[in-house]
Design a protein around this motif. Structure first.
Motif, PDB file in Angstrom:
ATOM      1  N   MET A  33      -6.372  -4.714   0.910  1.00 60.08           N
ATOM      2  CA  MET A  33      -5.313  -4.857  -0.028  1.00 60.08           C
ATOM      3  C   MET A  33      -4.822  -6.167  -0.132  1.00 60.08           C
ATOM      4  O   MET A  33      -4.701  -6.749   0.933  1.00 60.08           O
ATOM      5  N   TYR A  34      -4.304  -6.565  -1.088  1.00 60.31           N
ATOM      6  CA  TYR A  34      -3.897  -7.946  -1.345  1.00 60.31           C
ATOM      7  C   TYR A  34      -2.505  -7.744  -2.129  1.00 60.31           C
ATOM      8  O   TYR A  34      -2.087  -6.910  -3.057  1.00 60.31           O
ATOM      9  N   TRP A  35      -1.889  -8.770  -1.980  1.00 61.42           N
ATOM     10  CA  TRP A  35      -0.581  -9.195  -2.594  1.00 61.42           C
ATOM     11  C   TRP A  35      -0.844 -10.357  -3.689  1.00 61.42           C
ATOM     12  O   TRP A  35      -1.385 -11.363  -2.847  1.00 61.42           O
ATOM     13  N   PHE A  36      -0.252 -10.457  -4.741  1.00 60.27           N
ATOM     14  CA  PHE A  36      -0.431 -11.581  -5.677  1.00 60.27           C
ATOM     15  C   PHE A  36       1.216 -11.803  -6.188  1.00 60.27           C
ATOM     16  O   PHE A  36       2.000 -10.935  -5.906  1.00 60.27           O
ATOM     17  N   ARG A  37       1.402 -12.814  -6.684  1.00 68.86           N
ATOM     18  CA  ARG A  37       2.751 -13.255  -7.487  1.00 68.86           C
ATOM     19  C   ARG A  37       2.635 -14.124  -8.549  1.00 68.86           C
ATOM     20  O   ARG A  37       1.489 -14.805  -8.575  1.00 68.86           O
ATOM     21  N   GLN A  38       3.406 -13.723  -9.423  1.00 63.86           N
ATOM     22  CA  GLN A  38       3.222 -14.820 -10.838  1.00 63.86           C
ATOM     23  C   GLN A  38       4.856 -14.838 -11.099  1.00 63.86           C
ATOM     24  O   GLN A  38       5.826 -14.481 -11.302  1.00 63.86           O
ATOM     25  N   ALA A  39       5.156 -16.525 -10.818  1.00 67.02           N
ATOM     26  CA  ALA A  39       6.348 -17.116 -11.204  1.00 67.02           C
ATOM     27  C   ALA A  39       6.381 -17.393 -12.683  1.00 67.02           C
ATOM     28  O   ALA A  39       5.365 -17.401 -13.266  1.00 67.02           O
ATOM     29  N   PRO A  40       7.568 -17.401 -13.370  1.00 67.23           N
ATOM     30  CA  PRO A  40       7.780 -17.862 -14.788  1.00 67.23           C
ATOM     31  C   PRO A  40       6.875 -19.049 -15.179  1.00 67.23           C
ATOM     32  O   PRO A  40       6.988 -20.014 -14.442  1.00 67.23           O
ATOM     33  N   LYS A  42       3.893 -19.756 -14.630  1.00 69.59           N
ATOM     34  CA  LYS A  42       2.533 -20.019 -13.725  1.00 69.59           C
ATOM     35  C   LYS A  42       1.660 -18.997 -13.697  1.00 69.59           C
ATOM     36  O   LYS A  42       2.071 -17.865 -14.134  1.00 69.59           O
ATOM     37  N   GLU A  43       0.439 -19.609 -13.435  1.00 72.32           N
ATOM     38  CA  GLU A  43      -0.503 -18.366 -13.215  1.00 72.32           C
ATOM     39  C   GLU A  43      -0.290 -17.512 -12.125  1.00 72.32           C
ATOM     40  O   GLU A  43       0.306 -17.809 -10.981  1.00 72.32           O
ATOM     41  N   ARG A  44      -0.717 -16.299 -12.055  1.00 70.87           N
ATOM     42  CA  ARG A  44      -0.768 -15.443 -10.930  1.00 70.87           C
ATOM     43  C   ARG A  44      -1.600 -15.809  -9.738  1.00 70.87           C
ATOM     44  O   ARG A  44      -2.632 -16.603  -9.960  1.00 70.87           O
ATOM     45  N   GLU A  45      -0.925 -15.780  -8.363  1.00 71.64           N
ATOM     46  CA  GLU A  45      -1.571 -16.747  -7.650  1.00 71.64           C
ATOM     47  C   GLU A  45      -1.516 -15.548  -5.910  1.00 71.64           C
ATOM     48  O   GLU A  45      -0.886 -14.618  -5.906  1.00 71.64           O
ATOM     49  N   PHE A  46      -2.711 -15.854  -5.425  1.00 70.63           N
ATOM     50  CA  PHE A  46      -2.769 -14.942  -4.228  1.00 70.63           C
ATOM     51  C   PHE A  46      -1.754 -15.527  -3.446  1.00 70.63           C
ATOM     52  O   PHE A  46      -1.276 -16.453  -2.955  1.00 70.63           O
ATOM     53  N   VAL A  47      -1.365 -14.240  -2.325  1.00 73.18           N
ATOM     54  CA  VAL A  47      -0.213 -14.420  -1.535  1.00 73.18           C
ATOM     55  C   VAL A  47      -0.942 -13.983  -0.020  1.00 73.18           C
ATOM     56  O   VAL A  47      -0.719 -14.760   0.724  1.00 73.18           O
ATOM     57  N   ALA A  48      -1.342 -12.798   0.037  1.00 72.72           N
ATOM     58  CA  ALA A  48      -1.769 -12.322   1.208  1.00 72.72           C
ATOM     59  C   ALA A  48      -2.818 -11.391   1.061  1.00 72.72           C
ATOM     60  O   ALA A  48      -2.900 -10.542  -0.080  1.00 72.72           O
ATOM     61  N   VAL A  49      -3.414 -11.031   2.265  1.00 71.32           N
ATOM     62  CA  VAL A  49      -4.659  -9.834   2.346  1.00 71.32           C
ATOM     63  C   VAL A  49      -4.601  -9.223   3.611  1.00 71.32           C
ATOM     64  O   VAL A  49      -4.468 -10.019   4.878  1.00 71.32           O
ATOM     65  N   VAL A  50      -4.929  -8.191   3.767  1.00 71.19           N
ATOM     66  CA  VAL A  50      -4.668  -7.242   4.849  1.00 71.19           C
ATOM     67  C   VAL A  50      -6.167  -6.572   4.806  1.00 71.19           C
ATOM     68  O   VAL A  50      -6.425  -5.715   3.795  1.00 71.19           O
ATOM     69  N   TYR A 101     -12.758  -7.364   2.527  1.00 72.07           N
ATOM     70  CA  TYR A 101     -11.788  -8.285   2.984  1.00 72.07           C
ATOM     71  C   TYR A 101     -12.264  -9.619   2.551  1.00 72.07           C
ATOM     72  O   TYR A 101     -13.641 -10.092   2.961  1.00 72.07           O
ATOM     73  N   SER A 102     -11.650 -10.553   2.216  1.00 75.26           N
ATOM     74  CA  SER A 102     -12.041 -11.892   2.133  1.00 75.26           C
ATOM     75  C   SER A 102     -11.132 -12.774   2.906  1.00 75.26           C
ATOM     76  O   SER A 102      -9.707 -12.819   2.541  1.00 75.26           O
ATOM     77  N   PRO A 103     -11.351 -13.821   3.951  1.00 71.65           N
ATOM     78  CA  PRO A 103     -10.713 -14.561   4.530  1.00 71.65           C
ATOM     79  C   PRO A 103      -9.989 -15.850   3.897  1.00 71.65           C
ATOM     80  O   PRO A 103      -9.123 -16.725   4.452  1.00 71.65           O
ATOM     81  N   VAL A 104     -10.468 -15.789   2.721  1.00 72.90           N
ATOM     82  CA  VAL A 104      -9.940 -16.947   1.845  1.00 72.90           C
ATOM     83  C   VAL A 104      -9.226 -16.490   0.480  1.00 72.90           C
ATOM     84  O   VAL A 104      -8.559 -17.203  -0.429  1.00 72.90           O
ATOM     85  N   GLY A 105      -8.854 -15.280   0.594  1.00 77.11           N
ATOM     86  CA  GLY A 105      -8.232 -14.421  -0.671  1.00 77.11           C
ATOM     87  C   GLY A 105      -9.240 -14.395  -1.744  1.00 77.11           C
ATOM     88  O   GLY A 105     -10.448 -14.603  -1.756  1.00 77.11           O
ATOM     89  N   ARG A 106      -8.672 -13.768  -3.010  1.00 78.59           N
ATOM     90  CA  ARG A 106      -9.397 -13.490  -4.196  1.00 78.59           C
ATOM     91  C   ARG A 106      -8.682 -13.805  -5.225  1.00 78.59           C
ATOM     92  O   ARG A 106      -7.323 -13.934  -5.209  1.00 78.59           O
TER      93      ARG A 106
END
Length: 124
Positions: A33-40, A42-50, A101-106
């Motif tokens: 499972m991943y969390w991403f975020r997108q600021a006004p 800006k592009e959507r970016e990877f935050v965390a993965v478990v 799971y990717s140790p560098v995000g996706r």
């Protein structure tokens, strides 16, 4: 499969906020499972993965040491605990799922299932 993020809101800098992402439609216990975020603006970016078991996790440098991701497979839910929040953490936060799971995000485009976001606003 539906992913529903919740828990966003307005918090002062230095404060904490906890997000949840509940899955329905199928069990995602074997999915990372991943969390991403997108600021006004800006592009959507990877935050965390478990990982599926919850034993492995990886964080973007910008949140490392402040954010903690966890999961409760019995509830088909993942969490993101955000501490020491900064104004630059202001964004819409999204959860997503991928079989591995990717140790560098996706990238967001790689995700198999994607949820709608929840707004987090950190005031200075």
């Amino acid at each position: 499969v539906q992913l529903q993020a919740s828990g966003g809101g307005l918090v002062q800098a230095g404060g904490s906020l906890g997000l949840s992402c509940a899955a329905s439609g199928r069990t995602l216990s074997t999915y990372a499972m991943y969390w991403f975020r997108q600021a006004p603006g800006k592009e959507r970016e990877f935050v965390a993965v478990v990982s599926g078991t919850g034993h492995r996790s990886f964080y973007a440098d910008s949140v490392k040491g402040r954010f903690t991701m966890s999961r409760a497979n019995t509830r088909n839910t993942v969490y993101l605990q955000m501490n020491s929040l900064k104004p630059e953490d202001t964004a819409v936060y999204y959860c997503a799922a991928h079989p591995t799971y990717s140790p560098v995000g996706r990238a967001w485009s790689d995700m198999y299932y994607r949820g709608k976001g929840t707004q987090v606003t950190v005031s200075s």
